[in-house]
Enzyme design. Structure first.
Site, PDB file in Angstrom:
ATOM      1  N   ASP A 159     -12.461 -10.102  13.532  1.00  0.00           N
ATOM      2  CA  ASP A 159     -11.108  -9.948  12.987  1.00  0.00           C
ATOM      3  C   ASP A 159     -11.023 -10.911  11.817  1.00  0.00           C
ATOM      4  O   ASP A 159     -11.007 -12.130  11.999  1.00  0.00           O
ATOM      5  CB  ASP A 159     -10.070 -10.295  14.062  1.00  0.00           C
ATOM      6  N   SER A 199      -8.589  -5.185  -6.146  1.00  0.00           N
ATOM      7  CA  SER A 199      -8.033  -3.860  -6.431  1.00  0.00           C
ATOM      8  C   SER A 199      -7.575  -3.808  -7.888  1.00  0.00           C
ATOM      9  O   SER A 199      -7.241  -4.848  -8.469  1.00  0.00           O
ATOM     10  CB  SER A 199      -6.815  -3.604  -5.532  1.00  0.00           C
ATOM     11  N   TYR A 225       0.908  -5.846  -1.461  1.00  0.00           N
ATOM     12  CA  TYR A 225      -0.508  -5.556  -1.751  1.00  0.00           C
ATOM     13  C   TYR A 225      -0.920  -6.098  -3.121  1.00  0.00           C
ATOM     14  O   TYR A 225      -1.939  -6.768  -3.260  1.00  0.00           O
ATOM     15  CB  TYR A 225      -0.713  -4.043  -1.668  1.00  0.00           C
ATOM     16  N   LYS A 239      -3.881  -9.016  -3.771  1.00  0.00           N
ATOM     17  CA  LYS A 239      -5.117  -8.763  -4.527  1.00  0.00           C
ATOM     18  C   LYS A 239      -5.202  -9.642  -5.786  1.00  0.00           C
ATOM     19  O   LYS A 239      -6.296 -10.026  -6.209  1.00  0.00           O
ATOM     20  CB  LYS A 239      -5.231  -7.282  -4.869  1.00  0.00           C
TER      21      LYS A 239
HETATM   22  P1  NAD Z   1     -10.238   1.653   5.152  1.00  0.00           P
HETATM   23  O1  NAD Z   1      -8.902   1.621   5.828  1.00  0.00           O
HETATM   24  O2  NAD Z   1     -10.991   2.917   5.106  1.00  0.00           O
HETATM   25  O3  NAD Z   1     -11.183   0.558   5.791  1.00  0.00           O
HETATM   26  C1  NAD Z   1     -10.733  -0.724   6.031  1.00  0.00           C
HETATM   27  C2  NAD Z   1     -11.495  -1.254   7.221  1.00  0.00           C
HETATM   28  O4  NAD Z   1     -11.019  -2.573   7.467  1.00  0.00           O
HETATM   29  C3  NAD Z   1     -11.270  -0.440   8.501  1.00  0.00           C
HETATM   30  O5  NAD Z   1     -12.499  -0.115   9.103  1.00  0.00           O
HETATM   31  C4  NAD Z   1     -10.427  -1.353   9.369  1.00  0.00           C
HETATM   32  O6  NAD Z   1     -10.692  -1.209  10.766  1.00  0.00           O
HETATM   33  C5  NAD Z   1     -10.881  -2.718   8.860  1.00  0.00           C
HETATM   34  N1  NAD Z   1      -9.914  -3.755   9.177  1.00  0.00           N
HETATM   35  C6  NAD Z   1      -8.557  -3.705   9.088  1.00  0.00           C
HETATM   36  N2  NAD Z   1      -8.030  -4.852   9.540  1.00  0.00           N
HETATM   37  C7  NAD Z   1      -9.074  -5.658   9.885  1.00  0.00           C
HETATM   38  C8  NAD Z   1      -9.170  -6.952  10.428  1.00  0.00           C
HETATM   39  N3  NAD Z   1      -8.084  -7.683  10.715  1.00  0.00           N
HETATM   40  N4  NAD Z   1     -10.412  -7.461  10.663  1.00  0.00           N
HETATM   41  C9  NAD Z   1     -11.511  -6.731  10.397  1.00  0.00           C
HETATM   42  N5  NAD Z   1     -11.492  -5.493   9.915  1.00  0.00           N
HETATM   43  C10 NAD Z   1     -10.270  -4.963   9.665  1.00  0.00           C
HETATM   44  O7  NAD Z   1      -9.978   1.050   3.679  1.00  0.00           O
HETATM   45  P2  NAD Z   1     -10.832   1.177   2.324  1.00  0.00           P
HETATM   46  O8  NAD Z   1     -10.166   2.129   1.451  1.00  0.00           O
HETATM   47  O9  NAD Z   1     -12.266   1.362   2.644  1.00  0.00           O
HETATM   48  O10 NAD Z   1     -10.557  -0.259   1.689  1.00  0.00           O
HETATM   49  C11 NAD Z   1     -11.516  -1.283   1.712  1.00  0.00           C
HETATM   50  C12 NAD Z   1     -11.087  -2.362   0.744  1.00  0.00           C
HETATM   51  O11 NAD Z   1     -10.971  -1.820  -0.572  1.00  0.00           O
HETATM   52  C13 NAD Z   1      -9.732  -2.979   1.066  1.00  0.00           C
HETATM   53  O12 NAD Z   1      -9.761  -4.361   0.809  1.00  0.00           O
HETATM   54  C14 NAD Z   1      -8.803  -2.287   0.095  1.00  0.00           C
HETATM   55  O13 NAD Z   1      -7.659  -3.037  -0.216  1.00  0.00           O
HETATM   56  C15 NAD Z   1      -9.716  -2.136  -1.113  1.00  0.00           C
HETATM   57  N6  NAD Z   1      -9.297  -1.090  -2.031  1.00  0.00           N
HETATM   58  C16 NAD Z   1      -9.304   0.204  -1.636  1.00  0.00           C
HETATM   59  C17 NAD Z   1      -8.877   1.172  -2.544  1.00  0.00           C
HETATM   60  C18 NAD Z   1      -8.854   2.606  -2.173  1.00  0.00           C
HETATM   61  O14 NAD Z   1      -8.337   3.394  -2.964  1.00  0.00           O
HETATM   62  N7  NAD Z   1      -9.400   3.020  -1.037  1.00  0.00           N
HETATM   63  C19 NAD Z   1      -8.463   0.808  -3.822  1.00  0.00           C
HETATM   64  C20 NAD Z   1      -8.474  -0.519  -4.191  1.00  0.00           C
HETATM   65  C21 NAD Z   1      -8.908  -1.459  -3.279  1.00  0.00           C
END
Ligand code: NAD
Length: 246
Positions: free
Chosen positions: A55, A133, A146, A150
């Site tokens: 976590d 992000s 958010y 970031k």
């Molecule tokens: P996602 O929801 O698919 O995956 C996130 C993962 O983090 C999940 O497997 C979840 O179980 C895990 N998670 C959540 N809380 C947690 C905790 N307390 N401890 C450990 N694991 C935890 O999200 P994603 O789209 O793959 O995003 C990944 C990263 O990329 C994030 O930091 C997100 O802010 C960033 N991001 C994503 C996007 C997008 O468009 N998808 C854009 C910009 C930035």
């Protein structure tokens, strides 16, 4: 063999990053709170991949994870702080509790991850890649918390990069800034919307290149920053966003 540790590795970008680093020849330890998804991916990747529960918002959990890496592998070469959440809410609608949860998972995680990993990494040097992000630069009013988390990740990363460089640790720290990527976090945002089709069209319109991103687009940048080709790169921001922030 070099060790890469990826948080939030069970899903979305983290899973694509874990896959790519595994292809690149790293022994990948992926972590998540989703034990089922993480274990499934580690099994799918097979040899030189394993899953541990972490976590990212818990200091105790980080100490246990880094202790495990030290005992089992004796080193850590690449840390990808990827786990994160997105909560919809503007300054009038976002609850204080939701803001604090978002900071805990998106920012405390990076602080704790870097603080605990550096002690193990500094023996051999390494690369820390923090997933920020495009929202750290381009404001979306409905992502009040958010955006702030970031932006904070970006400055914290630069601060750690400078500290590590001045200490001569051989540890580089960079941020990767995705645009909208097709992952479950985006699917969740779409499902919370009154009009998901219109919202998706607006996401695409935000990206001059004419599409939203694929997780492999981010994994390719992480692969570069983790590699020997990036040994002169630290404290930098890499926007992988199809021009969204232009
Ligand atoms: P996602 O929801 O698919 O995956 C996130 C993962 O983090 C999940 O497997 C979840 O179980 C895990 N998670 C959540 N809380 C947690 C905790 N307390 N401890 C450990 N694991 C935890 O999200 P994603 O789209 O793959 O995003 C990944 C990263 O990329 C994030 O930091 C997100 O802010 C960033 N991001 C994503 C996007 C997008 O468009 N998808 C854009 C910009 C930035």
């Amino acid at each position: 063999m070099k060790i890469a540790f990826v948080t939030g590795g069970a899903s979305g970008l983290g899973a694509a990053i874990a896959r790519r680093l595994h292809e690149d020849g790293f022994r990948v330890v992926l972590s998540d709170i989703d034990e089922q998804g993480g274990t499934r991916l580690a099994e799918e990747l097979g040899g030189w991949a394993e899953f541990i529960r972490l976590d990212v918002s818990s200091e105790e959990s980080w100490k246990a994870a880094i202790g495990y890496l030290e005992d089992r592998h004796g080193r850590l070469d690449v840390l990808v702080n990827n786990a994160g959440i997105t909560t919809i809410g503007n300054i009038e609608t976002l609850s204080f509790a939701a803001l604090k949860r978002e900071f805990s998972i998106n920012l405390d995680s990076v602080f704790l991850g870097c603080q605990n990993a550096i002690s193990l990494m500094k023996t051999y040097g390494g690369s820390i890649i923090n997933i920020a992000s495009g929202c750290s630069r381009k404001v979306k009013p409905d992502l009040a918390g958010y955006n702030a988390t970031k932006a904070a990740v970006t400055m914290l990363s630069k601060t750690i990069a400078l500290h590590c460089a001045k200490q001569g640790y051989g540890i580089r720290v960079n941020t990767v800034h995705p645009g909208a990527m097709r992952t479950p976090i985006v699917d969740k945002v779409l499902s919370q919307s009154d009009d998901p089709d219109a919202l998706l069209a607006s996401f695409i319109a935000d990206h001059p290149i004419g599409r939203i991103g694929e997780p492999t687009d981010i994994a390719a940048m992480v692969s570069f920053l983790a590699s020997e080709q990036a040994t002169f790169v630290t404290g930098a921001e890499f926007f992988v966003d199809g021009g969204m922030t232009l």
